[in-house]
Design a protein around this motif. Sequence first.
Motif, PDB file in Angstrom:
ATOM      1  N   MET A  79     -21.748   1.201  92.895  1.00  0.00           N
ATOM      2  CA  MET A  79     -22.186   1.634  93.897  1.00  0.00           C
ATOM      3  C   MET A  79     -22.090   0.918  95.130  1.00  0.00           C
ATOM      4  SD  MET A  79     -24.577   4.217  92.717  1.00  0.00           S
ATOM      5  CE  MET A  79     -25.592   3.693  93.975  1.00  0.00           C
ATOM      6  N   LEU A  80     -21.682  -0.330  94.854  1.00  0.00           N
ATOM      7  CA  LEU A  80     -21.647  -1.641  95.894  1.00  0.00           C
ATOM      8  C   LEU A  80     -19.749  -0.394  96.525  1.00  0.00           C
ATOM      9  CD1 LEU A  80     -21.918  -3.975  97.654  1.00  0.00           C
ATOM     10  CD2 LEU A  80     -20.277  -4.688  95.555  1.00  0.00           C
ATOM     11  N   LYS A  81     -19.147  -0.213  95.931  1.00  0.00           N
ATOM     12  CA  LYS A  81     -18.327   0.476  96.101  1.00  0.00           C
ATOM     13  C   LYS A  81     -18.661   2.293  97.646  1.00  0.00           C
ATOM     14  CE  LYS A  81     -14.501  -0.263  93.354  1.00  0.00           C
ATOM     15  NZ  LYS A  81     -13.363   0.782  92.187  1.00  0.00           N
ATOM     16  N   LYS A  82     -19.962   2.414  96.890  1.00  0.00           N
ATOM     17  CA  LYS A  82     -20.481   3.277  98.576  1.00  0.00           C
ATOM     18  C   LYS A  82     -21.477   2.894  99.312  1.00  0.00           C
ATOM     19  CE  LYS A  82     -18.559   6.441  94.999  1.00  0.00           C
ATOM     20  NZ  LYS A  82     -17.526   7.971  95.394  1.00  0.00           N
ATOM     21  N   GLY A  83     -20.997   1.453  99.354  1.00  0.00           N
ATOM     22  CA  GLY A  83     -22.295   1.150 100.434  1.00  0.00           C
ATOM     23  C   GLY A  83     -23.660   0.697  99.841  1.00  0.00           C
ATOM     24  N   VAL A  84     -23.712   0.905  98.253  1.00  0.00           N
ATOM     25  CA  VAL A  84     -25.097   0.879  98.372  1.00  0.00           C
ATOM     26  C   VAL A  84     -24.783  -1.028  97.075  1.00  0.00           C
ATOM     27  CG1 VAL A  84     -27.054   1.524  96.467  1.00  0.00           C
ATOM     28  CG2 VAL A  84     -25.507   2.995  98.030  1.00  0.00           C
ATOM     29  N   ILE A  85     -26.292  -1.742  97.677  1.00  0.00           N
ATOM     30  CA  ILE A  85     -26.280  -2.980  96.940  1.00  0.00           C
ATOM     31  C   ILE A  85     -27.698  -2.567  96.134  1.00  0.00           C
ATOM     32  CG2 ILE A  85     -26.451  -4.768  97.287  1.00  0.00           C
ATOM     33  CD1 ILE A  85     -25.559  -4.984  99.970  1.00  0.00           C
ATOM     34  N   LEU A  86     -27.037  -3.198  94.875  1.00  0.00           N
ATOM     35  CA  LEU A  86     -28.290  -2.670  93.507  1.00  0.00           C
ATOM     36  C   LEU A  86     -28.565  -4.802  93.730  1.00  0.00           C
ATOM     37  CD1 LEU A  86     -27.306  -0.426  91.026  1.00  0.00           C
ATOM     38  CD2 LEU A  86     -29.049  -0.246  92.358  1.00  0.00           C
ATOM     39  N   LYS A  87     -30.088  -5.069  93.427  1.00  0.00           N
ATOM     40  CA  LYS A  87     -30.662  -6.096  94.083  1.00  0.00           C
ATOM     41  C   LYS A  87     -30.371  -7.105  92.893  1.00  0.00           C
ATOM     42  CE  LYS A  87     -32.298  -6.158  99.179  1.00  0.00           C
ATOM     43  NZ  LYS A  87     -33.741  -6.267  99.391  1.00  0.00           N
ATOM     44  N   ASP A  88     -30.685  -6.476  91.845  1.00  0.00           N
ATOM     45  CA  ASP A  88     -30.920  -6.646  90.135  1.00  0.00           C
ATOM     46  C   ASP A  88     -30.322  -5.706  89.761  1.00  0.00           C
ATOM     47  OD1 ASP A  88     -31.572  -7.675  88.075  1.00  0.00           O
ATOM     48  OD2 ASP A  88     -33.876  -7.445  88.120  1.00  0.00           O
ATOM     49  N   MET A  89     -29.244  -5.620  88.894  1.00  0.00           N
ATOM     50  CA  MET A  89     -28.165  -4.650  87.976  1.00  0.00           C
ATOM     51  C   MET A  89     -28.882  -4.311  87.195  1.00  0.00           C
ATOM     52  SD  MET A  89     -24.996  -6.463  87.361  1.00  0.00           S
ATOM     53  CE  MET A  89     -24.540  -7.875  86.209  1.00  0.00           C
ATOM     54  N   ARG A  90     -29.431  -4.981  86.620  1.00  0.00           N
ATOM     55  CA  ARG A  90     -30.531  -5.063  85.418  1.00  0.00           C
ATOM     56  C   ARG A  90     -31.006  -4.735  84.898  1.00  0.00           C
ATOM     57  NH1 ARG A  90     -28.514  -9.354  82.150  1.00  0.00           N
ATOM     58  NH2 ARG A  90     -27.507 -10.929  82.863  1.00  0.00           N
ATOM     59  N   LYS A  91     -31.998  -4.144  85.847  1.00  0.00           N
ATOM     60  CA  LYS A  91     -32.976  -3.247  86.221  1.00  0.00           C
ATOM     61  C   LYS A  91     -32.676  -1.677  86.590  1.00  0.00           C
ATOM     62  CE  LYS A  91     -35.669  -3.441  89.173  1.00  0.00           C
ATOM     63  NZ  LYS A  91     -36.566  -3.832  90.661  1.00  0.00           N
ATOM     64  N   HIS A  92     -31.236  -1.266  86.486  1.00  0.00           N
ATOM     65  CA  HIS A  92     -31.057   0.110  86.971  1.00  0.00           C
ATOM     66  C   HIS A  92     -29.851   0.649  86.187  1.00  0.00           C
ATOM     67  CE1 HIS A  92     -32.265  -0.678  91.295  1.00  0.00           C
ATOM     68  NE2 HIS A  92     -31.584  -1.966  90.950  1.00  0.00           N
ATOM     69  N   LEU A  93     -29.961   0.227  84.533  1.00  0.00           N
ATOM     70  CA  LEU A  93     -29.283   0.792  83.618  1.00  0.00           C
ATOM     71  C   LEU A  93     -29.704   0.027  82.247  1.00  0.00           C
ATOM     72  CD1 LEU A  93     -25.431   2.271  83.151  1.00  0.00           C
ATOM     73  CD2 LEU A  93     -26.704   0.716  81.548  1.00  0.00           C
ATOM     74  N   THR A  94     -29.934   1.756  81.618  1.00  0.00           N
ATOM     75  CA  THR A  94     -30.228   0.964  80.971  1.00  0.00           C
ATOM     76  C   THR A  94     -29.858   2.120  78.870  1.00  0.00           C
ATOM     77  OG1 THR A  94     -32.399   0.498  79.057  1.00  0.00           O
ATOM     78  CG2 THR A  94     -32.710   2.884  80.370  1.00  0.00           C
ATOM     79  N   PHE A  95     -30.013   2.105  77.958  1.00  0.00           N
ATOM     80  CA  PHE A  95     -29.322   2.700  76.844  1.00  0.00           C
ATOM     81  C   PHE A  95     -30.522   2.768  76.213  1.00  0.00           C
ATOM     82  CE2 PHE A  95     -25.205  -0.305  75.875  1.00  0.00           C
ATOM     83  CZ  PHE A  95     -24.750   0.600  77.297  1.00  0.00           C
ATOM     84  N   THR A  96     -31.011   4.340  76.034  1.00  0.00           N
ATOM     85  CA  THR A  96     -31.359   4.162  75.035  1.00  0.00           C
ATOM     86  C   THR A  96     -31.843   6.042  73.990  1.00  0.00           C
ATOM     87  OG1 THR A  96     -34.026   5.690  75.500  1.00  0.00           O
ATOM     88  CG2 THR A  96     -32.247   6.771  76.645  1.00  0.00           C
ATOM     89  N   LEU A  97     -32.793   6.270  73.478  1.00  0.00           N
ATOM     90  CA  LEU A  97     -32.335   7.057  72.485  1.00  0.00           C
ATOM     91  C   LEU A  97     -33.402   9.021  73.097  1.00  0.00           C
ATOM     92  CD1 LEU A  97     -33.111   6.065  68.873  1.00  0.00           C
ATOM     93  CD2 LEU A  97     -30.959   6.841  69.605  1.00  0.00           C
ATOM     94  N   LEU A  98     -34.260   8.555  74.610  1.00  0.00           N
ATOM     95  CA  LEU A  98     -35.122   9.652  74.976  1.00  0.00           C
ATOM     96  C   LEU A  98     -34.422  10.277  75.819  1.00  0.00           C
ATOM     97  CD1 LEU A  98     -37.578   6.807  75.929  1.00  0.00           C
ATOM     98  CD2 LEU A  98     -37.489   8.868  73.989  1.00  0.00           C
ATOM     99  N   GLY A  99     -34.419  11.484  76.027  1.00  0.00           N
ATOM    100  CA  GLY A  99     -33.327  12.463  77.009  1.00  0.00           C
ATOM    101  C   GLY A  99     -34.495  12.427  77.994  1.00  0.00           C
ATOM    102  N   PRO A 100     -33.840  13.375  78.746  1.00  0.00           N
ATOM    103  CA  PRO A 100     -34.802  13.848  80.430  1.00  0.00           C
ATOM    104  C   PRO A 100     -35.876  13.910  80.096  1.00  0.00           C
ATOM    105  CG  PRO A 100     -32.250  14.716  80.450  1.00  0.00           C
ATOM    106  CD  PRO A 100     -32.312  14.104  78.817  1.00  0.00           C
ATOM    107  N   GLU A 101     -36.001  14.904  79.687  1.00  0.00           N
ATOM    108  CA  GLU A 101     -37.072  16.000  79.335  1.00  0.00           C
ATOM    109  C   GLU A 101     -38.149  15.008  78.422  1.00  0.00           C
ATOM    110  OE1 GLU A 101     -34.160  17.826  78.663  1.00  0.00           O
ATOM    111  OE2 GLU A 101     -33.910  17.941  79.840  1.00  0.00           O
ATOM    112  N   ASP A 102     -38.119  13.672  77.759  1.00  0.00           N
ATOM    113  CA  ASP A 102     -38.609  12.493  76.607  1.00  0.00           C
ATOM    114  C   ASP A 102     -40.061  11.855  77.896  1.00  0.00           C
ATOM    115  OD1 ASP A 102     -37.581  14.635  74.938  1.00  0.00           O
ATOM    116  OD2 ASP A 102     -36.035  12.573  73.897  1.00  0.00           O
TER     117      ASP A 102
END
Length: 102
Positions: A79-102
């Motif tokens: 995201m930084l390479k695209k010019g977007v700064i994520l202030k707290d990177m830990r909030k923006h990616l997670t591992f899950t068993l759920l799908g987008p419809e769940d």
Amino acid sequence: MKKLSKVQQKQQTLVINVADMLEEQARAEIPGMVQCWFDVEYHLFPGSLLLCFQFEDEQALTAAKPDLLKWQKRLSAAMLKKGVILKDMRKHLTFTLLGPED
């Protein structure tokens, strides 16, 4: 659903490109990873961005957990390479068993 503005369309394209790139890498490197999906509210972007790596079962999810920080850093760097700064990177990616419809 409300139509996206030009700025929001650019944000959507950016997020889709980064998600696709990370999904391709993750499928190659993480056994049991099914897909990458995201949720975002563009009027709150980038703070509302959440990328999810979906796994096929609990065993694959548990095996991948130690690499979560590495993938969070990859998302932040991409995201930084695209010019977007994520202030707290830990909030923006997670591992899950759920799908987008769940």
